[in-house]
Design a protein around this motif. Structure first.
Motif, PDB file in Angstrom:
ATOM      1  N   ILE A  88      41.409  62.204  20.108  1.00 53.51           N
ATOM      2  CA  ILE A  88      40.405  62.319  21.159  1.00 53.51           C
ATOM      3  C   ILE A  88      39.185  61.529  20.723  1.00 53.51           C
ATOM      4  N   ALA A  89      38.743  60.613  21.542  1.00 53.16           N
ATOM      5  CA  ALA A  89      37.618  59.759  21.180  1.00 53.16           C
ATOM      6  C   ALA A  89      36.277  60.420  21.470  1.00 53.16           C
ATOM      7  N   ALA A  90      36.209  61.200  22.526  1.00 55.32           N
ATOM      8  CA  ALA A  90      34.960  61.870  22.893  1.00 55.32           C
ATOM      9  C   ALA A  90      35.276  63.036  23.803  1.00 55.32           C
ATOM     10  N   LYS A  91      34.355  63.963  23.875  1.00 53.63           N
ATOM     11  CA  LYS A  91      34.605  65.133  24.709  1.00 53.63           C
ATOM     12  C   LYS A  91      33.303  65.705  25.245  1.00 53.63           C
ATOM     13  N   ALA A  92      33.334  66.118  26.510  1.00 53.46           N
ATOM     14  CA  ALA A  92      32.207  66.828  27.099  1.00 53.46           C
ATOM     15  C   ALA A  92      32.370  68.319  26.795  1.00 53.46           C
ATOM     16  N   VAL A  93      31.371  68.908  26.152  1.00 52.03           N
ATOM     17  CA  VAL A  93      31.425  70.308  25.729  1.00 52.03           C
ATOM     18  C   VAL A  93      30.521  71.144  26.633  1.00 52.03           C
ATOM     19  N   SER A  94      31.071  72.194  27.208  1.00 46.81           N
ATOM     20  CA  SER A  94      30.310  73.060  28.105  1.00 46.81           C
ATOM     21  C   SER A  94      29.518  74.099  27.324  1.00 46.81           C
TER      22      SER A  94
END
Length: 436
Positions: A263-269
């Motif tokens: 996974i290169a990047a992730k939006a975290v809630s």
């Protein structure tokens, strides 16, 4: 242009995101008058034998110290922040000083710490004595211009009573029982640099300021791309964390079955309230966390994908995965082709010739885990088809309806038919015929 996916086999990816750490606390309250609740608490010989009023008094004392700590951060008072750190532990004091330095680089609209539930630690009680008090501490904060409402995470602190004051002696003895992102904020590791570009805030290691500026420029371009193709209001405020520390916000950088995917990047809630309780409503804020392994290889269009998630998350969390990822891929690809010098034709050809024939259902978690590339490509194609029929506003309306009202399979089917005129199976058939 080759398609830089958010999920990539091995290391063939570019991306950005980050946030989380180890908050240390140093607390002290001035001397207490004889007969006060402080003396009453101290008089009890062992933890577990305190009366309910004594426990209430102890919590009140610690909360007063925690309030002083938050005030010290907001006012830039290093001496006040360090006042209650155990003077016998120079390493703890050094971590506290670094924490203060990092926290001061952010702009807090508000910040509050308070003691939550007690977590007995027999080993620490044996080490520090009968007044040892280990407790989860809640950090409730709101970053100016980034968080619509306060967000909340939990920390692991241990205090000891010495004379008339409480002293912080441990800051992570029971981290394993915290929420997954507890004690793992961007300010909790090495010294950081914070770069601001418009409403975008970028967090990098202190020695990587040039990288932070580069990400800031790419991020601002990504914000503009999202705004062009996502018709619902979004103010463009986002934090991108691209640190070398891999544990920020406790992200796992692989996914899927077998050898997994990078996974290169992730939006975290992020949410307000007790971190361990299920969250009924949508998140109140989010961060984009970048895989440390790829943080120096930047590509604006990859940020567009993650920022689309940031823009859509506040609407609700019931959107099916195929549309959640499909709209992010659609906006990413559309923003690339806004520039006449670039095209996603190679990606388009790959999806049309390699991925469509095998599509039997609208991709869900199982399909994404089994083949990330294929499922992202299929989800993009589905969304592009829907845009060709409904327009971007029509797809946004479908997304919103599903996000807020898809409470069951029946509701999901009804909403899908209402907006598209098709069942899920009919939609799959139509999508496979779509030429793109």
């Amino acid at each position: 242009m080759n398609h830089p996916r958010r999920l990539l086999a091995g290391l063939a990816a570019l991306a950005l995101a980050g946030s989380a750490g180890l908050v240390v606390v140093r607390l002290q309250q001035g001397g207490s008058a004889p007969g006060s609740s402080a003396v009453a608490v101290e008089a009890t010989a062992t933890p577990g034998q305190l009366t309910t009023p004594q426990k209430v008094a102890r919590k009140r004392q610690v909360d007063v110290l925690l309030a002083k700590r938050s005030t010290a951060v907001l006012k830039g008072d290093l001496k006040g922040f360090l006042a209650a750190v155990d003077p016998k532990q120079p390493k703890l004091a050094a971590r506290q000083r670094l924490l203060f330095t990092n926290l001061r680089k952010f702009e807090f609209a508000n910040l509050k710490y308070f003691a939550a539930d007690e977590r007995p630690t027999p080993t620490l009680a044996a080490k520090y004595g009968p007044t040892t008090f280990s407790t989860r501490v809640m950090m409730r904060y709101q970053l100016t211009g980034l968080d619509r409402k306060p967000v909340q995470t939990d920390l692991a602190y241990t205090f000891v009573r010495r004379g008339t004051a409480w002293v912080l002696v441990e800051d992570g003895a029971f981290d394993e029982v915290l929420s997954p992102d507890g004690h793992r904020q961007p300010w909790d590791y090495q010294e950081i640099a914070v770069v601001r570009r418009g409403k975008v805030v970028v967090v990098v290691d202190q020695g990587e300021l040039a990288l932070g500026k580069k990400i800031g420029a790419a991020s601002q371009g990504a914000v503009d791309g999202v705004r062009r193709h996502w018709p619902r209001p979004w103010n463009g405020a986002v934090m991108v964390v691209a640190m070398s520390e891999p544990q920020v916000l406790s992200i796992l950088w692989t996914s899927g079955n077998g050898a997994g995917w990078t996974i290169a990047a992730k939006a975290v809630s992020l949410y307000d309230g007790e971190p361990w309780k299920p969250h009924a409503g949508p998140p109140v804020s989010s961060r984009i966390v970048v895989n440390p392994a790829v943080r120096k290889d930047l590509d604006q269009d990859l940020l567009v994908h993650e920022m689309t998630h940031v823009a859509t998350l506040p609407i609700g969390t019931r959107t099916p995965l195929w549309l959640e990822e499909g709209i992010a891929e659609y906006v990413r690809c559309a923003s690339i082709e806004d520039d006449p010098q670039w095209t996603v034709d190679p990606y388009r050809k790959t999806v049309r010739t390699k991925y469509l024939a095998s599509m039997k259902v609208l991709p869900g978690r199982q399909q994404f885990d089994e083949a990330g590339d294929r499922s992202y490509g299929q989800s993009w194609w589905i969304t592009a088809y829907l845009v060709s029929k409904l327009g971007e506003r029509g797809v946004a309306a479908l997304y919103t309806d599903l996000a807020q009202h898809s409470t069951s399979q029946t509701a999901y089917a009804t909403i899908l038919k209402k907006h598209t005129g098709k069942t899920a199976a009919q939609l799959v058939t139509a999508v496979k015929k779509y030429k793109g």
